[in-house]
Design an enzyme around this catalytic site. Structure first.
Site, PDB file in Angstrom:
ATOM      1  N   CYS A 382       0.835  -1.205   0.000  1.00 43.38           N
ATOM      2  CA  CYS A 382       0.000   0.000   0.000  1.00 43.38           C
ATOM      3  C   CYS A 382       0.873   1.260   0.000  1.00 43.38           C
ATOM      4  O   CYS A 382       1.520   1.554  -0.990  1.00 43.38           O
ATOM      5  CB  CYS A 382      -0.983  -0.027   1.160  1.00 43.38           C
ATOM      6  SG  CYS A 382      -2.390   1.095   0.911  1.00 43.38           S
ATOM      7  N   HIS A 509      -3.639  -5.053  -0.020  1.00 43.68           N
ATOM      8  CA  HIS A 509      -3.114  -5.641   1.218  1.00 43.68           C
ATOM      9  C   HIS A 509      -3.223  -7.169   1.145  1.00 43.68           C
ATOM     10  O   HIS A 509      -4.230  -7.738   1.593  1.00 43.68           O
ATOM     11  CB  HIS A 509      -3.907  -5.142   2.425  1.00 43.68           C
ATOM     12  CG  HIS A 509      -3.681  -3.707   2.759  1.00 43.68           C
ATOM     13  ND1 HIS A 509      -2.811  -3.298   3.748  1.00 43.68           N
ATOM     14  CD2 HIS A 509      -4.216  -2.572   2.233  1.00 43.68           C
ATOM     15  CE1 HIS A 509      -2.821  -1.977   3.827  1.00 43.68           C
ATOM     16  NE2 HIS A 509      -3.669  -1.512   2.923  1.00 43.68           N
ATOM     17  N   GLU A 511      -1.840  -9.298   2.956  1.00 41.68           N
ATOM     18  CA  GLU A 511      -1.788  -9.902   4.291  1.00 41.68           C
ATOM     19  C   GLU A 511      -3.176 -10.228   4.850  1.00 41.68           C
ATOM     20  O   GLU A 511      -3.317 -11.080   5.725  1.00 41.68           O
ATOM     21  CB  GLU A 511      -1.042  -8.991   5.273  1.00 41.68           C
ATOM     22  CG  GLU A 511      -1.746  -7.701   5.665  1.00 41.68           C
ATOM     23  CD  GLU A 511      -1.468  -6.520   4.743  1.00 41.68           C
ATOM     24  OE1 GLU A 511      -1.680  -5.373   5.156  1.00 41.68           O
ATOM     25  OE2 GLU A 511      -1.044  -6.765   3.593  1.00 41.68           O
TER      26      GLU A 511
END
Length: 533
Positions: A382, A509, A511
């Protein structure tokens, strides 16, 4: 089977791990073949954690359907592999907003609006909502905060009412408390737990199961004492002792029969105990993975929970690459051209972390330049990806004043610019590009290879600014490629430098979608590259 409801409450202290217990119980019931979901009810008045500083509640987790939520929803997803939605995260702010909007429309026909019944009725409606929308066997509801918090009272009253309305076979309370150890006396103390349970009983809720958080093993005498004073079966007093990893908690809970006890109390046949084969395989692999790999996290938050999902994603990928990931926080505010070599020394790879605002961004740019010029595997996420872009523009394209409009509204080389649909927005909360969006990958790119040669992926976003396509040809000619593009909006989602061993930035993102049994492919690829460094 009618949907059954399990309420998880906490007492004595915060941060005891209600989210981990909720996720573990969900995993155990899921392993038995039940259709489950887990939801978090937070008593704070914010509509969501989107505007909260990470020092307040840790990272802001984002669901695929675009809800900014508490980090516990990340635990729910990582443990169960089930995608949570906006219906799995509720705050006091949402409850009151909904009731006030109805009052303004005249829906209450002139009645006086009160906490009981109007607020509690809305809480109950939200608790039941997931089961109404989906065919579920169990709904696990975690209540944030601690018994005794004034802001949590309406939630507990709603639970009391629901338990009465649904009956003991359909509603059950699991209460998590803390048993402190006094070193000076050499004793474990149960009085805080007794007091916490009495507070709960005073509100009309008798817990059926107690989970005692402790640093030291509890003997049978302590468990019997707690059971006696709290009106709970001895078998239903479970201990949650500190473990080397949160991923060992489901196995520990299963060993003590937490899921079996709950099923018995709710009148459900227990059946055979699931083997949890893939989960146990992961734990075994984790124990065997003792060789350390060092990953530096360059960011401005010196706080573990601020980057919780990144840390867990790195740990997942490390385990499946037979390594133990050791992360090192590198404060980007303190990075300079003079100390960057020393600060990044010994790192096998670098993650340039996400975030907002100007604090620490120049340090991220310095880190990006150092890792690019020294060919250290680098993963920008990001804002981290945006800093990689700005660094490249300044030091390769020669635009020394290149910047993001977020940091410098008047920069003549706005290689990162405000998204078109964001330009008319003045409010902060819930107004970013949020949730899962499609991304088309460039065939042959390292990212494409990482994803198993898929052409179209879907990842979660949380941002307002984007790569400025006016500069794309210049970037690509100089060596930084746009290898992932949103097909609907033509936004560059992924950049990479193919000439480097692993230098990739993502606007999204990744994750948020890494789980214990399905580690994220980009993190897997990143760790593989770090092994060679």
């Amino acid at each position: 089977m009618e949907t059954k409801y399990i309420f998880i409450t906490g007492g004595v202290a915060s941060s005891l791990g209600k989210g981990i217990i909720s996720a573990s119980l969900g995993k155990l019931l899921q392993a038995r073949g039940y259709r489950i979901t887990i939801q978090k009810f937070d008593p704070y008045i914010n509509i969501d954690p989107g505007t909260l500083n990470p020092y307040e509640h840790g990272e802001c987790y984002v669901t695929a359907d675009g809800m900014e939520t508490d980090l516990d929803l990340g635990h729910y997803e990582r443990f169960t592999g089930i995608e949570m939605t906006r219906n799995n995260s509720v705050t006091t702010g949402q409850i009151y907003l909904s009731v006030i909007e109805r009052e303004r429309r005249g829906d209450y026909l002139g009645k006086t609006i009160q906490v009981v019944p109007h607020i509690t009725d809305e809480i109950k409606r939200r608790i039941l909502l997931n089961a109404t929308k989906r065919d579920l066997d169990f709904v696990i509801t975690e209540i944030g905060g601690t018994i005794g918090d004034i802001e949590g009272q309406p939630f507990l009253e709603a639970i009391r009412q629901l338990r009465w309305e649904l009956g003991p076979s359909r509603a059950l309370n699991v209460h998590l408390t803390y048993v402190p150890y006094l070193a000076a006396a050499g004793e474990l103390k149960t009085k805080p737990t007794q007091t916490s349970v009495k507070q709960l009983q005073g509100l009309g809720i008798q817990p059926e199961v107690l989970v005692l958080r402790t640093e030291h093993a509890l003997n049978e005498g302590i468990r019997e004492k707690v059971a006696h004073f709290c009106n709970v079966d001895v078998a239903a007093v479970i201990q949650s002792q500190d473990l080397p990893s949160i991923y060992e908690v489901p196995v520990n809970m299963q060993h003590q029969g937490l899921d079996a006890i709950i099923l018995k109390k709710m009148g459900v046949e227990v059946g055979e105990t699931p083997e949890l084969g893939p989960w146990r395989n992961f734990l075994e692999l984790r124990k065997q993975s003792t060789e350390i790999i060092n990953i530096g996290l360059v960011g401005k938050y010196d706080l573990q929970d601020a980057y919780k999902s990144i840390l867990e994603s790195l740990a997942h990928a490390g385990t499946y690459n037979h390594r133990k990931v050791k992360t090192h926080f590198i404060n980007s505010e303190h990075l300079t051209p003079e100390n960057v070599a020393e600060q990044l020394s010994g790192m096998n790879g670098i993650v340039i972390c996400p975030g907002f605002g100007t604090r620490g961004i120049e340090g991220k740019i310095i880190a990006a330049e150092y890792t690019r010029t020294h060919d250290i595997p680098t993963f920008g996420i990001c804002l981290g990806m945006q800093m990689m872009v700005i660094e490249f523009a300044r030091n390769v394209l020669g635009y020394k004043d290149a910047n993001s409009r977020e940091m410098d509204e008047h920069t003549p080389h706005n290689v990162i610019d405000l998204m078109e649909e964001q330009k008319s927005i003045t409010q902060m909360g819930g107004t970013m590009r949020l949730g899962a969006y499609e991304c088309e990958l460039v065939k042959g790119s390292r990212t494409w290879q990482a994803y198993g040669k898929e052409m179209l992926i879907k990842e979660r976003h949380r941002h307002r600014y984007e790569f400025n396509n006016r500069y794309l040809k210049e970037f690509e000619k100089a060596g930084m490629k746009g290898v992932g593009v949103n097909p609907a909006a033509d936004l560059v989602e992924i950049v990479e430098i193919p000439d480097k061993r692993w230098y990739i930035g993502t606007q999204f993102h990744p994750e948020y979608s890494s789980t214990v049994l399905h580690p994220h492919p980009l993190f897997m690829s990143f760790i593989k590259a770090c092994l060679l460094n």
